[in-house]
Design a protein around this motif. Sequence first.
Motif, PDB file in Angstrom:
ATOM      1  N   ARG A  15       8.053 102.718  30.204  1.00 45.10           N
ATOM      2  CA  ARG A  15       7.374 101.440  30.430  1.00 45.10           C
ATOM      3  C   ARG A  15       7.453 101.065  31.922  1.00 45.10           C
ATOM      4  O   ARG A  15       6.501 101.256  32.656  1.00 45.10           O
ATOM      5  CB  ARG A  15       7.993 100.372  29.511  1.00 45.10           C
ATOM      6  CG  ARG A  15       7.120  99.135  29.332  1.00 45.10           C
ATOM      7  CD  ARG A  15       7.241  98.135  30.462  1.00 45.10           C
ATOM      8  NE  ARG A  15       8.584  97.591  30.579  1.00 45.10           N
ATOM      9  CZ  ARG A  15       8.971  96.872  31.623  1.00 45.10           C
ATOM     10  NH1 ARG A  15       8.139  96.588  32.597  1.00 45.10           N
ATOM     11  NH2 ARG A  15      10.213  96.428  31.710  1.00 45.10           N
ATOM     12  N   ASP A  16       8.617 100.638  32.396  1.00 43.60           N
ATOM     13  CA  ASP A  16       8.706 100.282  33.823  1.00 43.60           C
ATOM     14  C   ASP A  16       8.483 101.547  34.662  1.00 43.60           C
ATOM     15  O   ASP A  16       7.826 101.513  35.702  1.00 43.60           O
ATOM     16  CB  ASP A  16      10.083  99.671  34.133  1.00 43.60           C
ATOM     17  CG  ASP A  16       9.997  98.503  35.108  1.00 43.60           C
ATOM     18  OD1 ASP A  16       9.168  98.585  36.026  1.00 43.60           O
ATOM     19  OD2 ASP A  16      10.748  97.531  34.979  1.00 43.60           O
ATOM     20  N   LEU A  74       7.458  96.078  24.719  1.00 43.54           N
ATOM     21  CA  LEU A  74       7.486  94.909  25.604  1.00 43.54           C
ATOM     22  C   LEU A  74       6.298  93.991  25.300  1.00 43.54           C
ATOM     23  O   LEU A  74       5.174  94.467  25.096  1.00 43.54           O
ATOM     24  CB  LEU A  74       7.426  95.357  27.078  1.00 43.54           C
ATOM     25  CG  LEU A  74       7.527  94.212  28.083  1.00 43.54           C
ATOM     26  CD1 LEU A  74       8.937  93.627  28.118  1.00 43.54           C
ATOM     27  CD2 LEU A  74       7.143  94.663  29.493  1.00 43.54           C
ATOM     28  N   HIS A  98      10.684  93.150  22.473  1.00 41.51           N
ATOM     29  CA  HIS A  98      11.249  92.675  23.745  1.00 41.51           C
ATOM     30  C   HIS A  98      10.260  91.689  24.365  1.00 41.51           C
ATOM     31  O   HIS A  98       9.194  92.097  24.827  1.00 41.51           O
ATOM     32  CB  HIS A  98      11.459  93.905  24.657  1.00 41.51           C
ATOM     33  CG  HIS A  98      11.977  93.563  26.023  1.00 41.51           C
ATOM     34  ND1 HIS A  98      12.023  94.484  27.041  1.00 41.51           N
ATOM     35  CD2 HIS A  98      12.466  92.412  26.558  1.00 41.51           C
ATOM     36  CE1 HIS A  98      12.519  93.925  28.125  1.00 41.51           C
ATOM     37  NE2 HIS A  98      12.783  92.665  27.858  1.00 41.51           N
ATOM     38  N   PHE A 100       9.369  88.634  27.157  1.00 41.48           N
ATOM     39  CA  PHE A 100       9.851  88.178  28.468  1.00 41.48           C
ATOM     40  C   PHE A 100       9.017  87.017  28.984  1.00 41.48           C
ATOM     41  O   PHE A 100       7.835  86.880  28.652  1.00 41.48           O
ATOM     42  CB  PHE A 100       9.851  89.333  29.483  1.00 41.48           C
ATOM     43  CG  PHE A 100       8.485  89.727  29.987  1.00 41.48           C
ATOM     44  CD1 PHE A 100       7.665  90.547  29.229  1.00 41.48           C
ATOM     45  CD2 PHE A 100       8.017  89.277  31.230  1.00 41.48           C
ATOM     46  CE1 PHE A 100       6.404  90.931  29.692  1.00 41.48           C
ATOM     47  CE2 PHE A 100       6.768  89.651  31.703  1.00 41.48           C
ATOM     48  CZ  PHE A 100       5.963  90.480  30.928  1.00 41.48           C
ATOM     49  N   SER A 140      13.950  88.576  27.860  1.00 47.98           N
ATOM     50  CA  SER A 140      14.227  88.743  29.292  1.00 47.98           C
ATOM     51  C   SER A 140      13.766  87.542  30.074  1.00 47.98           C
ATOM     52  O   SER A 140      12.613  87.111  29.938  1.00 47.98           O
ATOM     53  CB  SER A 140      13.463  89.954  29.845  1.00 47.98           C
ATOM     54  OG  SER A 140      14.073  91.139  29.444  1.00 47.98           O
ATOM     55  N   GLU A 142      12.513  86.862  33.227  1.00 51.60           N
ATOM     56  CA  GLU A 142      12.024  87.585  34.397  1.00 51.60           C
ATOM     57  C   GLU A 142      12.412  86.834  35.671  1.00 51.60           C
ATOM     58  O   GLU A 142      12.395  85.606  35.706  1.00 51.60           O
ATOM     59  CB  GLU A 142      10.495  87.736  34.310  1.00 51.60           C
ATOM     60  CG  GLU A 142       9.966  88.738  35.317  1.00 51.60           C
ATOM     61  CD  GLU A 142       8.447  88.757  35.392  1.00 51.60           C
ATOM     62  OE1 GLU A 142       7.804  87.932  34.732  1.00 51.60           O
ATOM     63  OE2 GLU A 142       7.916  89.598  36.139  1.00 51.60           O
ATOM     64  N   ASP A 143      12.763  87.576  36.695  1.00 48.06           N
ATOM     65  CA  ASP A 143      13.203  87.013  37.982  1.00 48.06           C
ATOM     66  C   ASP A 143      14.460  86.153  37.819  1.00 48.06           C
ATOM     67  O   ASP A 143      14.649  85.169  38.551  1.00 48.06           O
ATOM     68  CB  ASP A 143      12.066  86.218  38.643  1.00 48.06           C
ATOM     69  CG  ASP A 143      12.195  86.186  40.167  1.00 48.06           C
ATOM     70  OD1 ASP A 143      12.952  87.011  40.725  1.00 48.06           O
ATOM     71  OD2 ASP A 143      11.554  85.338  40.807  1.00 48.06           O
ATOM     72  N   ASN A 168      18.431  89.613  28.367  1.00 46.27           N
ATOM     73  CA  ASN A 168      18.380  90.500  29.531  1.00 46.27           C
ATOM     74  C   ASN A 168      18.226  89.682  30.806  1.00 46.27           C
ATOM     75  O   ASN A 168      17.428  88.746  30.864  1.00 46.27           O
ATOM     76  CB  ASN A 168      17.197  91.456  29.343  1.00 46.27           C
ATOM     77  CG  ASN A 168      17.121  92.496  30.434  1.00 46.27           C
ATOM     78  OD1 ASN A 168      18.142  92.950  30.951  1.00 46.27           O
ATOM     79  ND2 ASN A 168      15.907  92.887  30.800  1.00 46.27           N
ATOM     80  N   PRO A 170      17.133  90.231  34.389  1.00 47.18           N
ATOM     81  CA  PRO A 170      16.570  91.145  35.384  1.00 47.18           C
ATOM     82  C   PRO A 170      16.731  90.648  36.823  1.00 47.18           C
ATOM     83  O   PRO A 170      16.603  89.453  37.099  1.00 47.18           O
ATOM     84  CB  PRO A 170      15.079  91.208  35.029  1.00 47.18           C
ATOM     85  CG  PRO A 170      14.934  90.525  33.709  1.00 47.18           C
ATOM     86  CD  PRO A 170      16.066  89.553  33.634  1.00 47.18           C
ATOM     87  N   THR A 172      14.488  91.203  39.083  1.00 49.20           N
ATOM     88  CA  THR A 172      13.114  91.723  39.071  1.00 49.20           C
ATOM     89  C   THR A 172      12.642  92.240  40.422  1.00 49.20           C
ATOM     90  O   THR A 172      11.881  93.198  40.498  1.00 49.20           O
ATOM     91  CB  THR A 172      12.177  90.601  38.560  1.00 49.20           C
ATOM     92  OG1 THR A 172      12.621  90.244  37.257  1.00 49.20           O
ATOM     93  CG2 THR A 172      10.727  91.021  38.512  1.00 49.20           C
ATOM     94  N   HIS A 203      18.818  94.441  34.173  1.00 47.67           N
ATOM     95  CA  HIS A 203      17.651  95.268  34.493  1.00 47.67           C
ATOM     96  C   HIS A 203      17.445  95.115  36.002  1.00 47.67           C
ATOM     97  O   HIS A 203      16.965  94.077  36.460  1.00 47.67           O
ATOM     98  CB  HIS A 203      16.466  94.709  33.690  1.00 47.67           C
ATOM     99  CG  HIS A 203      15.143  95.309  33.987  1.00 47.67           C
ATOM    100  ND1 HIS A 203      14.466  96.103  33.065  1.00 47.67           N
ATOM    101  CD2 HIS A 203      14.325  95.238  35.071  1.00 47.67           C
ATOM    102  CE1 HIS A 203      13.305  96.470  33.579  1.00 47.67           C
ATOM    103  NE2 HIS A 203      13.192  95.957  34.806  1.00 47.67           N
ATOM    104  N   HIS A 205      16.161  96.181  39.828  1.00 49.56           N
ATOM    105  CA  HIS A 205      15.206  96.937  40.649  1.00 49.56           C
ATOM    106  C   HIS A 205      15.868  97.314  41.972  1.00 49.56           C
ATOM    107  O   HIS A 205      16.902  96.754  42.364  1.00 49.56           O
ATOM    108  CB  HIS A 205      13.911  96.141  40.825  1.00 49.56           C
ATOM    109  CG  HIS A 205      13.009  96.316  39.625  1.00 49.56           C
ATOM    110  ND1 HIS A 205      12.063  97.307  39.564  1.00 49.56           N
ATOM    111  CD2 HIS A 205      12.956  95.666  38.448  1.00 49.56           C
ATOM    112  CE1 HIS A 205      11.447  97.246  38.389  1.00 49.56           C
ATOM    113  NE2 HIS A 205      11.968  96.258  37.689  1.00 49.56           N
TER     114      HIS A 205
HETATM  115  O1  KIV Z   1      11.555  93.662  36.228  1.00 47.05           O
HETATM  116  C1  KIV Z   1      11.449  92.902  35.239  1.00 47.05           C
HETATM  117  O2  KIV Z   1      11.759  91.722  35.272  1.00 47.05           O
HETATM  118  C2  KIV Z   1      10.917  93.486  34.021  1.00 47.05           C
HETATM  119  C3  KIV Z   1      10.964  92.639  32.791  1.00 47.05           C
HETATM  120  C4  KIV Z   1       9.687  92.691  32.039  1.00 47.05           C
HETATM  121  C5  KIV Z   1      12.128  93.038  31.943  1.00 47.05           C
HETATM  122  O3  KIV Z   1      10.504  94.625  34.007  1.00 47.05           O
END
Ligand code: KIV
Length: 508
Positions: A15-16, A74, A98, A100, A140, A142-143, A168, A170, A172, A203, A205
Amino acid sequence: MAQNNRIVIFDTTLRDGEQTPGVNLNLPEKLEIARHLESLGVDVIEAGFPASSPGDFEAVRAVSQNVSCSVAALCRCIPDDIQKGWEAVKYSKKPRIHVFLATSDIHMKYKLRMEPEEVLHRAVEGVILAKSLCDDVEFSCEDASRSKPEFLYQVLEAVIDAGATTVNIPDTVGYATPTEFGALIQSIFAKVPNISKAMVSVHCHNDLGMAVANTLSAIENGARQIETTINGLGERAGNCSMEEVVMALTVRSGIYGIGHGIDTPKLYRTSQRVSKFTGVSVAINKAIVGANAFAHASGIHQHGVLANPITYEIMTPQSVGKTDSTLVLGKLSGRHAFSDKLSAMGYSLSKEEIVDAFARFKLLADRKKTITDKDLEVLITQKVAEVPPFYRLEAFQIQSGNKMQAMASVTLVHNDKKYTQAATGDGPIDAAYNATSRIIGGEWPLAAYDIKAVTEGVDALGEVIVRVTQDGSSYTGRGLSTDIIEASILAYVNAINRAIAQRERVRG
Ligand code: KIV
Ligand code: ZN
């Protein structure tokens, strides 16, 4: 939920990882990667984002039907997304939805254009709907790492009350630092009253190159699910690399004291497979799986390693599945030796697949004196990566020199008929590509071209990876041959076949 001493590995390569610019996996490739992830011991495979396209929906469904570990879909906090996610994942033995939604001021203001109250409300509604369909629900924020902590705690408490079993956090945009991120995770345990009812996940990055460090810091502070990708693939600079974080937990188990279910000797093979399918090469100096990860160049180091590998190796190459490429087979090897070798390398192919692979092995053995493990690896991978051969290369001829314009004649087979065209070009490959697109018709601009030797020796197999663009999407093609012009044409035709396959899928 008690935060125990075993990490749940949630892999989001499909996915990601597929959100890596230029990566476009087809269904057989996704299935093959999912099988590798399952055999590697991943706990949860995030197979895609079903509402994003019919192709993603099909892929999530197919993965759900074909692996026995948990499979996640997702979904945005939108009822239609959640319904589609469930439709795709419900065949799994252990389905997970999942959902978000972003919780940072920046995302709420500029992307969602929502007030925090609305975000809170939608998050809860999304989880309630997901929970009505599926027991296992992940939410999740996000951010999260740029969200106001107080709001984050409020959302987490509400979604856990609504039924989320995993929450979760993240990073992000890869902005957090290890100390800061660890403190955020610690504060979540302190400030969210019902946190013990959910698994805490992270999660991360890699925008500042700290995804692995942030993930490890989160583990030290209580997170027990980590979201990773093979080779660190993912949006922009990618995600936390599974092989790196898992080997950190393994090699430094004295520090972390946390177990995992990953069968580490399968890491290298999985990394290679993902690299082939995605067309994203592994950097030679990449930790754990890079070509140089166990190479010792300086005399002092070589001397030390010969005396005792622990002088310069903190883990063995075997522990990550990097065995020396030994010369194994040749032209005269029989099918038994061939299939025994494949089993020893960990492949379990059906009878038909062995017959097919053996035929390709014989063709290769005609051109290459000795066939190494690496050759076999490439040979098997190449087959899996194939797409319907709308066009197939039959023959080509090239005339080229430093004092003449290159000319190529190419013959392709399409619907059992042969088509030949000739063209000139700026070099033999350009000429061959011009002749190829003349046969197929239309514009097939080349966005990237990469060539490398994938095995050793003067008769090494060369692999060409190209990217062509069509209708705003890009398609990666691979070609493999001991002849680099043939590999180049094969890669170009493979990329075009992929684009056509995608067009047919959309039409169909
Ligand atoms: O980076 C992120 O926040 C995501 C979420 C959808 C989990 O990929
Ligand atoms: Zn992400």
